[in-house]
Design an enzyme around this catalytic site. Structure first.
Site, short mmCIF file in Angstrom:
data_model
loop_
_atom_site.label_atom_id
_atom_site.label_comp_id
_atom_site.label_asym_id
_atom_site.label_seq_id
_atom_site.Cartn_x
_atom_site.Cartn_y
_atom_site.Cartn_z
N LYS A 192 0.81 -1.23 0.00
CA LYS A 192 0.00 0.00 0.00
C LYS A 192 0.85 1.28 0.00
O LYS A 192 0.47 2.27 -0.60
CB LYS A 192 -0.96 -0.01 1.19
N ASP B 1 -9.94 2.54 2.63
CA ASP B 1 -10.08 1.71 3.83
C ASP B 1 -10.85 2.44 4.93
O ASP B 1 -11.73 1.87 5.58
CB ASP B 1 -8.71 1.30 4.38
N ALA C 63 -0.64 0.14 14.89
CA ALA C 63 -0.17 1.41 14.32
C ALA C 63 0.48 1.15 12.97
O ALA C 63 1.38 1.87 12.55
CB ALA C 63 0.81 2.08 15.28
N GLY D 279 -0.20 -0.03 8.66
CA GLY D 279 -0.85 0.60 7.52
C GLY D 279 -2.35 0.78 7.71
O GLY D 279 -2.90 1.84 7.37
N ALA D 280 -3.02 -0.23 8.25
CA ALA D 280 -4.48 -0.14 8.40
C ALA D 280 -4.85 0.94 9.42
O ALA D 280 -5.76 1.75 9.19
CB ALA D 280 -5.05 -1.49 8.82
N LEU E 154 -10.53 -5.77 12.37
CA LEU E 154 -10.45 -5.48 10.93
C LEU E 154 -10.27 -6.77 10.14
O LEU E 154 -10.60 -6.83 8.96
CB LEU E 154 -9.29 -4.53 10.62
#
Ligand code: NAP
Length: 288
Positions: free
Chosen positions: A66, A103, A129, A131-132, A225
């Site tokens: 990403k 996202d 903490a 990418g998501a 998630l």
């Protein structure tokens, strides 16, 4: 001519994105194909450029690319820039690559539209903490909760995240702080949380972040998630400790896909039938 789209990741064979986008295309009468392309880090940029050179119109990008996706783009939406990562690429008519990150909006739509939750005035604990977490923090702040506390196994990454988003938190009057990872298990200092979001990949390894009963407010919601055929270790632990509801990230997956589809096709698909079909597929695979 049939337009071509793809998702790039590594590994990618388990991706639900081809199913989701094919279902959206069928539902909305859009003439497109959508495939999964496995690209390791060394070949990711070349593979994306080749796909576009061969006529591809757009792409999704997933773990671990990403950040690289944002880096290769010529331009990006503010939300992709804020997140420092992109999950959606669009090849524009003049040959440029435009990046977006859907996202965060996917998570917010799932929480509010599918599950009927309001975030305003709530206390949120964000675990992770990576990418998501980075991708969802700005829209979470914009939903005006009272406070967001970030805890991560590697404390420095949580600190970096809250420092980067501090100006936004001030703008929306949200208290944004960090909590040491070790304190999650014996936490009694501040009021409990209304929503605990697991944005770590601990569930992938079959483990859960440390949690304690004191974390959960009476109507607290646990949201992972990650999703799967059965509840994740985090959701199981949360319910055992008193979370009132446990929700996985399948709805977020479908909602972020719908936002990508909108960017590419200017058509909004209905997400609920696709969400239900995926849930049924997962249930069937669990029963096998
Ligand atoms: P990432 O950038 O690799 O970050 C991983 C995060 O998990 C880091 O905060 C890392 O902590 C933490 N972590 C990893 N293993 C851990 C463990 N055993 N115990 C505690 N913490 C651990 O990954 P990501 O892109 O942020 O993805 C995180 C999760 O979100 C994944 O499960 C992914 O599938 C999911 N996700 C779902 C959707 C959806 O649409 N439903 C969208 C995006 C992501 P350190 O900093 O200490 O390493």
């Amino acid at each position: 001519m049939t337009d071509r789209y793809a998702v790039f990741g590594h590994p990618i064979h388990h991706s639900k994105s081809p199913f989701i986008h094919s279902a959206f295309a069928q539902q909305t009468g859009q003439d497109l194909t959508y495939t999964a392309i496995d690209a390791p880090a060394e070949t990711f940029t070349t593979a994306v450029r080749a796909f576009f050179a061969e006529g591809g119109k757009g792409a999704n990008v997933t773990v671990p690319h990403k950040e690289a996706a944002l880096a290769l783009a010529d331009d990006a939406t503010p939300r992709a820039q804020e997140a420092g990562a992109a999950n959606t690429l669009l090849f524009t008519a003049d040959g440029a690559i435009y990046a977006d990150n859907t996202d965060g909006v996917g998570l917010i739509r799932d929480l509010t539209n599918r599950w009927g939750l309001s975030l305003e005035g709530k206390r949120i604990l964000l675990l992770g903490a990576g990418g998501a977490a980075k991708g969802i923090l700005a829209p979470l702040i914009a939903a005006r909760p009272r406070a967001i506390t970030v805890a991560n196994r590697t404390a420095a990454r949580a600190e970096a995240l809250t420092t980067a988003f501090a100006p936004l938190a001030v703008r929306f009057d949200v208290t944004l702080t960090t909590l040491p990872w070790a304190q999650l298990v014996h936490r009694e200092a501040t009021p409990p949380f209304d929503l605990v979001l697991n944005a770590t990949s601990a569930s992938l390894a079959g483990s859960t972040p440390p949690l304690s009963r004191a974390l959960w407010a009476p109507d607290a919601v646990a949201y992972d998630l990650m999703y799967g055929a059965s509840p994740t270790p985090f959701l199981i632990a949360a319910q055992q400790q008193g979370a009132a509801r446990a929700i996985d990230g399948l709805g977020m997956l479908v909602e972020q896909a719908a936002e990508s589809f909108w960017l590419w096709r200017s058509v909004r698909p209905e997400t609920e039938p696709v969400y239900r079909a995926l849930r049924a597929q997962l249930a069937a695979s669990a029963a096998r």
